[in-house]
Design an enzyme around this catalytic site. Structure first.
Site, short mmCIF file in Angstrom:
data_model
loop_
_atom_site.label_atom_id
_atom_site.label_comp_id
_atom_site.label_asym_id
_atom_site.label_seq_id
_atom_site.Cartn_x
_atom_site.Cartn_y
_atom_site.Cartn_z
N GLU A 288 -89.87 42.21 -37.19
CA GLU A 288 -90.94 43.20 -37.33
C GLU A 288 -91.55 43.44 -35.96
OE1 GLU A 288 -93.67 41.65 -40.23
OE2 GLU A 288 -94.44 40.09 -38.91
N ILE A 289 -91.85 44.69 -35.70
CA ILE A 289 -92.62 45.07 -34.52
C ILE A 289 -93.88 45.72 -35.06
CG2 ILE A 289 -92.66 46.44 -32.40
CD1 ILE A 289 -89.60 46.39 -32.43
#
EC number: 2.4.1.-
Length: 400
Positions: A288-289
């Site tokens: 995840e960013i």
């Protein structure tokens, strides 16, 4: 008589030679006797030689103190962001593989920082290996005990009994105490660690992942410029026996805090009936960013605090993936969540591989498109495209 001019030339040459010799002998710049050793590459390590240091009476200036996310670590044109990894010392060689993947495919061109977090002190081997592999600056933090332990309101005997029952049912990580602490920490605390406080964005990396394609752009920059708050590459259904009461807690939170629920949110990704029930879809959070400012916002902290007090991290086995996904789905607008199709990724046992042959060739991918999980029955990515009225990428229909 013809020899006269010749002798005059000899005398002129001799006079010039004497003048040059006189100038050299009077010069104040001596020619170093050890000129050969001065040119050795070994001497390039220091701008001041050891002999020069011995004659430098002035005290050396103290080094500039570098703090994560400070001006010292964020060159012009680069986003204030970091990679973050939660790891144990025993994970060193598995995380080394992940670092090489990230560096070779992306970070060797950008040199972003990397923050490592552990509930125990990192040992020298872990620090040396990871520092040598990361092109940016590395920081190592120990998790505060209060973030990796039972809160006061948890009945530990009840929690122990739940673990034993889940273990008998062979639920994955069902009998693990440390896994529950990890899920709670990733859900509500990693972004509050002092090493993370000055950053705006994070990219989570776990041990033994693969990046199959070159990343020809800066995902952090895309997130910032397009006002994205959360992103993913894989989505799937959660194992229901780990979260039987999670949606009840979410509905209670939504009723108590309607001010935190966004208009135009992604409820359609999470529920088939307008929020009455949870369809178990979630973004896989091992990649995840996201925006750290969003995670530190009042709306997210209120959400986590409500779930935390309901006890499901310990009385059930709530994972950080559905916790993050539900938060993003109800508190962010759909357009604030991004699907990174270009980032080909593997975390056991699932693969995201772009379906477009041209994209794979352009990005020098080495993934097998037939192993792509996106359009298979247990993936929720089709639902994401559907609620956003997005056209599926080239080749997707052939894999459905």
């Amino acid at each position: 008589m013809s020899s006269g001019p010749k002798y005059m030339r000899y005398l002129l040459f001799a006079a010039v030679g004497l003048a040059v010799f006189f100038l050299i002998s009077r010069s104040s710049i001596p020619i170093p006797e050890n000129i050969g050793s001065k040119l050795s590459p070994a001497n390039y390590k220091d701008t001041i030689s050891q002999s020069d240091k011995a004659h430098n009476d002035a005290p050396p200036k103290p080094p500039v103190k570098e703090t994560p996310g400070s001006a010292n670590t964020a060159p012009v044109g680069r986003v204030n962001a970091t990679f973050v990894t939660l790891a144990r010392n025993s994970d060193v060689w598995d995380i080394a593989k992940s670092i090489r993947q990230v560096e070779d495919r992306f970070n060797r061109n950008y040199h972003y920082d990397w923050v490592f977090l552990n509930d125990k002190p990192f040992d020298d081997t872990f620090k040396k290996v990871t520092t040598s592999l990361v092109s940016g600056k590395t920081f190592y933090g120990e998790i505060p005990k209060e973030h990796w332990s039972y809160p006061d309101w948890i009945d530990q005997e009840k929690a122990k009994k739940v673990r034993e029952e889940m273990g008998q049912k062979k639920i994955i990580y069902g009998d693990s105490e440390s896994y529950r602490h990890m899920c709670r920490y990733e859900s509500g605390f990693f972004f509050r660690h002092p090493l993370m406080l000055n950053y705006e964005y994070y990219w989570r990396v776990e041990p033994s992942i693969e990046l199959y394609c070159d990343i020809s752009f800066d995902p952090f920059k895309l997130m910032k410029e397009q006002n994205k708050k959360y992103s993913f590459v894989l989505s799937l259904y959660e194992y229901y026996d780990t979260i039987p009461s999670l949606w009840d807690s979410v509905k209670k939170f939504m009723g108590n805090h309607p001010e935190h629920i966004a208009e135009g949110n992604a409820m359609g990704f999470l529920s088939d009936d307008g929020g009455k029930t949870y369809n178990k879809c979630h973004f896989w959070s091992n990649f995840e960013i996201g925006s750290l400012e969003w995670l530190r916002s009042k709306q997210y902290l209120d959400y986590f605090d409500a779930l935390d007090h309901d006890g499901g991290f310990f009385y059930e086995r709530w994972g950080d993936a559905p916790v993050h996904s539900i938060a993003a789905g109800i508190m962010l607008k759909k357009e604030e969540i991004h699907f990174f199709n270009e980032i080909a990724y593997y975390h056991i046992p699932f693969t995201h591989c772009p379906t477009s042959e041209q994209m794979r060739l352009d990005l020098k991918c080495h993934c097998n498109p037939s192993e792509n999980f996106d359009w298979k029955g247990y993936s929720c990515t089709s639902r994401w495209f559907q609620i956003n009225d997005m056209e599926k990428p080239e080749g997707a229909e052939e894999q459905s």
